[in-house]
Design a protein around this motif. Structure first.
Motif, short mmCIF file in Angstrom:
data_model
loop_
_atom_site.label_atom_id
_atom_site.label_comp_id
_atom_site.label_asym_id
_atom_site.label_seq_id
_atom_site.Cartn_x
_atom_site.Cartn_y
_atom_site.Cartn_z
N LYS A 141 -12.96 -25.24 -31.88
CA LYS A 141 -11.50 -25.15 -31.70
C LYS A 141 -11.13 -23.95 -30.83
O LYS A 141 -10.27 -24.05 -29.95
N ASP A 142 -11.77 -22.83 -31.11
CA ASP A 142 -11.50 -21.63 -30.31
C ASP A 142 -11.85 -21.85 -28.84
O ASP A 142 -11.12 -21.42 -27.95
N PHE A 143 -12.97 -22.54 -28.62
CA PHE A 143 -13.38 -22.76 -27.25
C PHE A 143 -12.43 -23.73 -26.54
O PHE A 143 -12.15 -23.58 -25.35
N GLU A 144 -11.95 -24.74 -27.27
CA GLU A 144 -10.99 -25.68 -26.67
C GLU A 144 -9.74 -24.95 -26.19
O GLU A 144 -9.26 -25.18 -25.08
N LYS A 145 -9.24 -24.04 -27.05
CA LYS A 145 -8.06 -23.25 -26.66
C LYS A 145 -8.39 -22.35 -25.48
O LYS A 145 -7.63 -22.23 -24.53
N ARG A 146 -9.56 -21.74 -25.58
CA ARG A 146 -9.99 -20.80 -24.53
C ARG A 146 -10.15 -21.50 -23.19
O ARG A 146 -9.71 -21.01 -22.15
N SER A 147 -10.77 -22.67 -23.22
CA SER A 147 -11.02 -23.39 -21.96
C SER A 147 -9.70 -23.84 -21.33
O SER A 147 -9.57 -23.87 -20.10
N GLU A 148 -8.72 -24.19 -22.16
CA GLU A 148 -7.40 -24.58 -21.63
C GLU A 148 -6.74 -23.39 -20.92
O GLU A 148 -6.18 -23.53 -19.82
N VAL A 149 -6.81 -22.23 -21.57
CA VAL A 149 -6.22 -21.01 -20.99
C VAL A 149 -6.93 -20.65 -19.70
O VAL A 149 -6.30 -20.34 -18.68
N GLU A 150 -8.28 -20.68 -19.74
CA GLU A 150 -9.06 -20.30 -18.56
C GLU A 150 -8.85 -21.29 -17.41
O GLU A 150 -8.78 -20.89 -16.25
N SER A 151 -8.73 -22.57 -17.74
CA SER A 151 -8.48 -23.59 -16.71
C SER A 151 -7.14 -23.34 -16.02
O SER A 151 -7.02 -23.47 -14.80
N LYS A 152 -6.14 -22.98 -16.83
CA LYS A 152 -4.81 -22.71 -16.27
C LYS A 152 -4.87 -21.50 -15.34
O LYS A 152 -4.29 -21.50 -14.25
N LYS A 153 -5.58 -20.46 -15.78
CA LYS A 153 -5.72 -19.25 -14.94
C LYS A 153 -6.38 -19.59 -13.61
O LYS A 153 -5.95 -19.12 -12.55
N LYS B 271 -13.58 -28.54 -14.29
CA LYS B 271 -14.47 -29.67 -14.60
C LYS B 271 -15.68 -29.19 -15.40
O LYS B 271 -16.14 -29.85 -16.33
N LYS B 272 -16.18 -28.01 -15.00
CA LYS B 272 -17.33 -27.43 -15.69
C LYS B 272 -16.96 -27.07 -17.12
O LYS B 272 -17.75 -27.26 -18.05
N TYR B 273 -15.75 -26.57 -17.33
CA TYR B 273 -15.28 -26.21 -18.67
C TYR B 273 -15.27 -27.44 -19.59
O TYR B 273 -15.59 -27.35 -20.77
N GLU B 274 -14.89 -28.59 -19.03
CA GLU B 274 -14.87 -29.83 -19.82
C GLU B 274 -16.28 -30.20 -20.27
O GLU B 274 -16.49 -30.66 -21.38
N GLN B 275 -17.25 -29.99 -19.39
CA GLN B 275 -18.65 -30.28 -19.74
C GLN B 275 -19.12 -29.36 -20.87
O GLN B 275 -19.80 -29.81 -21.80
N TYR B 276 -18.74 -28.09 -20.79
CA TYR B 276 -19.10 -27.14 -21.84
C TYR B 276 -18.48 -27.56 -23.16
O TYR B 276 -19.10 -27.46 -24.22
N THR C 287 -15.45 -16.95 -10.32
CA THR C 287 -14.20 -16.27 -10.00
C THR C 287 -14.47 -15.02 -9.15
O THR C 287 -13.73 -14.72 -8.22
N ARG C 288 -15.54 -14.30 -9.47
CA ARG C 288 -15.87 -13.10 -8.68
C ARG C 288 -16.21 -13.48 -7.24
O ARG C 288 -15.74 -12.85 -6.29
N GLN C 289 -17.02 -14.53 -7.08
CA GLN C 289 -17.38 -14.98 -5.73
C GLN C 289 -16.17 -15.49 -4.97
O GLN C 289 -16.03 -15.25 -3.76
N ALA C 290 -15.28 -16.19 -5.67
CA ALA C 290 -14.07 -16.70 -5.02
C ALA C 290 -13.22 -15.54 -4.49
O ALA C 290 -12.72 -15.58 -3.36
N LEU C 291 -13.07 -14.50 -5.30
CA LEU C 291 -12.30 -13.32 -4.88
C LEU C 291 -12.99 -12.59 -3.73
O LEU C 291 -12.34 -12.19 -2.76
#
Length: 198
Positions: free
Chosen positions: A11-23, A104-109, A137-141
């Motif tokens: 459950k924590d990861f589901e919430k976390r992945s949603e937040v991270e995906s939005k970011k 997409k990767k977050y969904e796989q996790y 994210t680091r490489q993208a920046l």
């Protein structure tokens, strides 16, 4: 039935992945806007400014030193257009695409973590998630900043070089050259306090 801590972990990861995906999507959206702004900047500098400079340089009454400096500046503006294009392509191909890959990767996790009870070896997926989140994210920046530095370093160098050449010109010498260095012109300008460098 999954253990309590594992249920919470999922459950924590589901919430976390949603937040991270939005970011990630917000950051990718910002990169897209900056890419468009580079395109606007490219047209402003390499097309509109060049056009205005060329029109100014076309007058037959432009002095020799000023004419040469402006024409050189115009030519270099044109050469900078492909630099803008490369920067925009790089932001799209590396920064935007890398961030677009992460949700997409977050969904796989998320799917892998839900199967942890049946496949305990998949517990390491949490660690992999954190690693890839940071890596992409680091490489993208990094690549975004690199593209911006490429464009602005080129433009800064062009402006600095042109500034120095314009500053080195003497208004008196430029006017005198229009009159083929006629002594009477130099005398009249000297009487007005105009200083010559040549």
């Amino acid at each position: 039935m999954q253990p309590y801590h594992q249920n919470n972990q999922v459950k924590d990861f589901e919430k976390r992945s949603e937040v991270e995906s939005k970011k990630v999507k917000n950051l990718a959206g910002a990169f897209e806007k900056m890419k468009k702004s580079l395109d606007v900047e490219k047209k402003a500098y390499c097309i509109e400014l060049k056009k205005g400079v060329d029109q100014y340089a076309a007058t037959p009454y432009l002095t020799p030193g000023l004419s040469a400096t402006i024409k050189e500046f115009s030519g270099k503006l044109e050469k900078n257009a492909p630099v803008y294009t490369r920067a925009m392509d790089h932001i799209q191909d590396v920064s935007c695409n890398a961030l677009g890959y992460l949700p997409k990767k977050y969904e796989q996790y998320k799917k892998s973590i839900k199967l942890m009870e049946k496949q305990p070896n998949d517990a390491h997926k949490l660690k992999d998630f954190e690693y890839e989140r940071i890596q992409y994210t680091r490489q993208a920046l990094l690549h975004y900043f690199n593209a911006q530095m490429l464009v602005h370093a080129n433009m800064f160098q062009l402006y600095a070089e042109t500034f120095e050449k314009l500053e080195a010109l003497s208004d008196g010498d430029e006017v005198l050259a229009l009159y083929e260095n006629a002594p009477w012109v130099k005398n009249e300008l000297s009487n007005k306090g105009i200083v010559f460098k040549k």
